[in-house]
Design a protein around this motif. Sequence first.
Motif, PDB file in Angstrom:
ATOM      1  N   ALA A  55      13.732   1.241   7.531  1.00 43.87           N
ATOM      2  CA  ALA A  55      13.370   1.770   8.738  1.00 43.87           C
ATOM      3  C   ALA A  55      12.191   2.659   9.046  1.00 43.87           C
ATOM      4  O   ALA A  55      12.546   2.917   8.096  1.00 43.87           O
ATOM      5  CB  ALA A  55      14.841   1.605   9.146  1.00 43.87           C
ATOM      6  N   MET A  56      11.403   2.000  10.150  1.00 43.23           N
ATOM      7  CA  MET A  56      10.332   2.929  11.080  1.00 43.23           C
ATOM      8  C   MET A  56      11.211   4.173  10.699  1.00 43.23           C
ATOM      9  O   MET A  56      11.797   4.684  11.092  1.00 43.23           O
ATOM     10  CB  MET A  56      10.328   2.220  12.606  1.00 43.23           C
ATOM     11  CG  MET A  56       9.227   1.126  11.572  1.00 43.23           C
ATOM     12  SD  MET A  56       7.733   1.174  11.083  1.00 43.23           S
ATOM     13  CE  MET A  56       6.984   2.856  12.640  1.00 43.23           C
ATOM     14  N   ASN A  57      10.379   5.311   9.932  1.00 43.22           N
ATOM     15  CA  ASN A  57      10.785   7.033  10.739  1.00 43.22           C
ATOM     16  C   ASN A  57      11.824   7.189   9.712  1.00 43.22           C
ATOM     17  O   ASN A  57      12.268   8.548  10.310  1.00 43.22           O
ATOM     18  CB  ASN A  57      10.704   7.314  12.083  1.00 43.22           C
ATOM     19  CG  ASN A  57       9.654   6.625  12.772  1.00 43.22           C
ATOM     20  OD1 ASN A  57       7.981   7.312  11.771  1.00 43.22           O
ATOM     21  ND2 ASN A  57       9.708   6.475  13.934  1.00 43.22           N
ATOM     22  N   LYS A  58      12.337   6.369   8.969  1.00 47.20           N
ATOM     23  CA  LYS A  58      13.650   6.996   8.103  1.00 47.20           C
ATOM     24  C   LYS A  58      13.636   6.941   6.746  1.00 47.20           C
ATOM     25  O   LYS A  58      12.517   6.479   6.405  1.00 47.20           O
ATOM     26  CB  LYS A  58      14.921   5.648   8.965  1.00 47.20           C
ATOM     27  CG  LYS A  58      15.739   5.593  10.075  1.00 47.20           C
ATOM     28  CD  LYS A  58      16.132   6.881  10.319  1.00 47.20           C
ATOM     29  CE  LYS A  58      16.499   6.440  12.522  1.00 47.20           C
ATOM     30  NZ  LYS A  58      17.050   7.986  12.705  1.00 47.20           N
ATOM     31  N   GLU A  59      14.282   7.657   5.802  1.00 49.41           N
ATOM     32  CA  GLU A  59      13.951   7.875   4.632  1.00 49.41           C
ATOM     33  C   GLU A  59      14.926   6.451   3.915  1.00 49.41           C
ATOM     34  O   GLU A  59      15.521   5.660   4.358  1.00 49.41           O
ATOM     35  CB  GLU A  59      15.514   8.603   4.261  1.00 49.41           C
ATOM     36  CG  GLU A  59      15.042   9.325   2.748  1.00 49.41           C
ATOM     37  CD  GLU A  59      16.232   9.591   2.197  1.00 49.41           C
ATOM     38  OE1 GLU A  59      15.717  10.729   1.492  1.00 49.41           O
ATOM     39  OE2 GLU A  59      17.176   9.461   2.246  1.00 49.41           O
ATOM     40  N   ALA A  60      14.141   5.603   3.444  1.00 52.59           N
ATOM     41  CA  ALA A  60      14.349   4.733   2.588  1.00 52.59           C
ATOM     42  C   ALA A  60      14.273   4.544   0.997  1.00 52.59           C
ATOM     43  O   ALA A  60      14.225   5.145   0.346  1.00 52.59           O
ATOM     44  CB  ALA A  60      12.949   3.633   2.564  1.00 52.59           C
ATOM     45  N   VAL A  61      16.220   4.541   0.642  1.00 57.95           N
ATOM     46  CA  VAL A  61      16.073   4.935  -0.719  1.00 57.95           C
ATOM     47  C   VAL A  61      16.285   3.828  -1.167  1.00 57.95           C
ATOM     48  O   VAL A  61      17.001   2.313  -1.144  1.00 57.95           O
ATOM     49  CB  VAL A  61      18.235   5.253  -0.704  1.00 57.95           C
ATOM     50  CG1 VAL A  61      17.923   5.387  -1.872  1.00 57.95           C
ATOM     51  CG2 VAL A  61      17.519   6.251   0.387  1.00 57.95           C
ATOM     52  N   LEU A  62      15.866   3.465  -2.419  1.00 60.12           N
ATOM     53  CA  LEU A  62      15.384   2.580  -3.710  1.00 60.12           C
ATOM     54  C   LEU A  62      17.040   2.806  -4.496  1.00 60.12           C
ATOM     55  O   LEU A  62      15.683   3.490  -5.527  1.00 60.12           O
ATOM     56  CB  LEU A  62      14.180   2.003  -3.343  1.00 60.12           C
ATOM     57  CG  LEU A  62      14.060   0.962  -4.754  1.00 60.12           C
ATOM     58  CD1 LEU A  62      14.753  -0.652  -4.546  1.00 60.12           C
ATOM     59  CD2 LEU A  62      12.459   0.743  -5.039  1.00 60.12           C
ATOM     60  N   THR A  63      17.414   1.886  -4.878  1.00 65.96           N
ATOM     61  CA  THR A  63      18.555   2.663  -5.937  1.00 65.96           C
ATOM     62  C   THR A  63      18.033   0.855  -7.324  1.00 65.96           C
ATOM     63  O   THR A  63      18.374   0.195  -6.992  1.00 65.96           O
ATOM     64  CB  THR A  63      19.975   2.228  -6.319  1.00 65.96           C
ATOM     65  OG1 THR A  63      19.760   3.900  -5.510  1.00 65.96           O
ATOM     66  CG2 THR A  63      20.287   3.431  -7.315  1.00 65.96           C
ATOM     67  N   VAL A  64      17.188   2.334  -8.242  1.00 70.10           N
ATOM     68  CA  VAL A  64      16.257   0.744  -9.236  1.00 70.10           C
ATOM     69  C   VAL A  64      17.417   0.238 -10.596  1.00 70.10           C
ATOM     70  O   VAL A  64      17.356   1.341 -11.596  1.00 70.10           O
ATOM     71  CB  VAL A  64      15.082   1.078  -9.696  1.00 70.10           C
ATOM     72  CG1 VAL A  64      14.105   1.024  -8.920  1.00 70.10           C
ATOM     73  CG2 VAL A  64      15.261   2.323 -10.367  1.00 70.10           C
ATOM     74  N   GLY A  65      17.415  -0.439 -10.739  1.00 68.04           N
ATOM     75  CA  GLY A  65      18.404  -1.639 -11.802  1.00 68.04           C
ATOM     76  C   GLY A  65      17.439  -2.504 -12.729  1.00 68.04           C
ATOM     77  O   GLY A  65      17.764  -1.939 -14.355  1.00 68.04           O
ATOM     78  N   LYS A  66      17.232  -3.375 -12.334  1.00 73.13           N
ATOM     79  CA  LYS A  66      16.171  -3.948 -13.599  1.00 73.13           C
ATOM     80  C   LYS A  66      15.257  -3.306 -13.469  1.00 73.13           C
ATOM     81  O   LYS A  66      14.029  -2.777 -13.003  1.00 73.13           O
ATOM     82  CB  LYS A  66      15.782  -5.561 -12.397  1.00 73.13           C
ATOM     83  CG  LYS A  66      16.853  -5.612 -12.078  1.00 73.13           C
ATOM     84  CD  LYS A  66      17.749  -6.422 -12.732  1.00 73.13           C
ATOM     85  CE  LYS A  66      18.641  -7.767 -12.527  1.00 73.13           C
ATOM     86  NZ  LYS A  66      19.762  -8.125 -13.491  1.00 73.13           N
ATOM     87  N   PRO A  67      14.664  -3.238 -14.986  1.00 71.35           N
ATOM     88  CA  PRO A  67      13.180  -3.081 -15.356  1.00 71.35           C
ATOM     89  C   PRO A  67      12.787  -3.704 -15.218  1.00 71.35           C
ATOM     90  O   PRO A  67      12.817  -4.342 -14.579  1.00 71.35           O
ATOM     91  CB  PRO A  67      13.654  -2.952 -17.213  1.00 71.35           C
ATOM     92  CG  PRO A  67      15.167  -3.229 -17.200  1.00 71.35           C
ATOM     93  CD  PRO A  67      15.300  -4.071 -15.795  1.00 71.35           C
ATOM     94  N   GLY A  68      11.011  -3.170 -14.128  1.00 66.68           N
ATOM     95  CA  GLY A  68      10.005  -3.746 -14.429  1.00 66.68           C
ATOM     96  C   GLY A  68       8.792  -3.079 -13.579  1.00 66.68           C
ATOM     97  O   GLY A  68       9.393  -1.919 -13.060  1.00 66.68           O
ATOM     98  N   LEU A  69       8.354  -3.905 -12.851  1.00 68.83           N
ATOM     99  CA  LEU A  69       7.617  -3.643 -11.437  1.00 68.83           C
ATOM    100  C   LEU A  69       7.759  -3.441 -10.192  1.00 68.83           C
ATOM    101  O   LEU A  69       7.664  -4.937  -9.773  1.00 68.83           O
ATOM    102  CB  LEU A  69       6.228  -4.013 -11.651  1.00 68.83           C
ATOM    103  CG  LEU A  69       5.554  -2.869 -13.648  1.00 68.83           C
ATOM    104  CD1 LEU A  69       4.311  -4.234 -13.343  1.00 68.83           C
ATOM    105  CD2 LEU A  69       5.331  -1.726 -13.070  1.00 68.83           C
ATOM    106  N   TYR A  70       7.913  -2.725  -9.737  1.00 69.22           N
ATOM    107  CA  TYR A  70       8.404  -2.567  -7.897  1.00 69.22           C
ATOM    108  C   TYR A  70       7.431  -2.180  -6.951  1.00 69.22           C
ATOM    109  O   TYR A  70       6.351  -1.138  -7.389  1.00 69.22           O
ATOM    110  CB  TYR A  70       9.463  -2.007  -7.162  1.00 69.22           C
ATOM    111  CG  TYR A  70      10.631  -2.139  -8.625  1.00 69.22           C
ATOM    112  CD1 TYR A  70      11.320  -2.400  -9.826  1.00 69.22           C
ATOM    113  CD2 TYR A  70      12.316  -2.527  -8.253  1.00 69.22           C
ATOM    114  CE1 TYR A  70      12.446  -2.813 -10.360  1.00 69.22           C
ATOM    115  CE2 TYR A  70      13.106  -3.165  -7.790  1.00 69.22           C
ATOM    116  CZ  TYR A  70      13.562  -2.634  -9.629  1.00 69.22           C
ATOM    117  OH  TYR A  70      14.876  -2.948 -10.263  1.00 69.22           O
ATOM    118  N   GLY A  71       6.727  -3.221  -5.996  1.00 70.08           N
ATOM    119  CA  GLY A  71       5.810  -2.947  -5.513  1.00 70.08           C
ATOM    120  C   GLY A  71       6.424  -2.665  -3.570  1.00 70.08           C
ATOM    121  O   GLY A  71       7.151  -3.289  -3.451  1.00 70.08           O
ATOM    122  N   ILE A  72       5.676  -1.276  -3.342  1.00 72.31           N
ATOM    123  CA  ILE A  72       6.355  -0.407  -1.991  1.00 72.31           C
ATOM    124  C   ILE A  72       5.275  -0.897  -0.915  1.00 72.31           C
ATOM    125  O   ILE A  72       4.318  -0.841  -1.251  1.00 72.31           O
ATOM    126  CB  ILE A  72       6.450   0.505  -2.260  1.00 72.31           C
ATOM    127  CG1 ILE A  72       7.799   0.272  -3.771  1.00 72.31           C
ATOM    128  CG2 ILE A  72       7.571   1.080  -1.518  1.00 72.31           C
ATOM    129  CD1 ILE A  72       9.079  -0.004  -3.550  1.00 72.31           C
TER     130      ILE A  72
END
Length: 152
Positions: A87-104
């Motif tokens: 969400a806007m103005n909030k911490e965004a949490v991404l816990t990664v599992g799958k190997p690879g490339l994540y575009g943000i």
Amino acid sequence: MESDLTDLRIPAVLLTAAALAVSLPACAKDIIVHMKNQGADGAMVFEPSYVKAAPGDTIRFQPSDASHNAETMANMLPAGATPMKGAMNKEAVLTVGKPGLYGIKCMPHYSMGMVALVQVGKVTPADIAAAKAVKLPPFAAKRMTAALAKVK
Ligand SMILES: [Cu+2]
């Protein structure tokens, strides 16, 4: 006799605890990425814009300045990985599992080049080629190209 039994139980409990500790992921890390209006690489940036993580790690995109968000790009996400939309103005949490490339990307500043790249584990030349083939707005493409050059 009773005290002998007690002596045997304590090591058994300790061994179970040690076995559990060993079976957990080595040391899942928390990685902080700042969302900023002005950074070393210009206006509207994720800092750092390239992150190398391991499966199980958590990347925390923090609203260091206002009016940003972080979300995964649908066209640059490993197969089977769970999309994330902060969400806007909030911490965004991404816990990664799958190997690879994540575009943000930051939705409001995507066209201004506010993008980041998260590498998880080992990636293949095919993964890199696929990420390079993704069409992005010109400023986003420039920063993504720089981030992709750091993948190893
Ligand atoms: Cu932004």
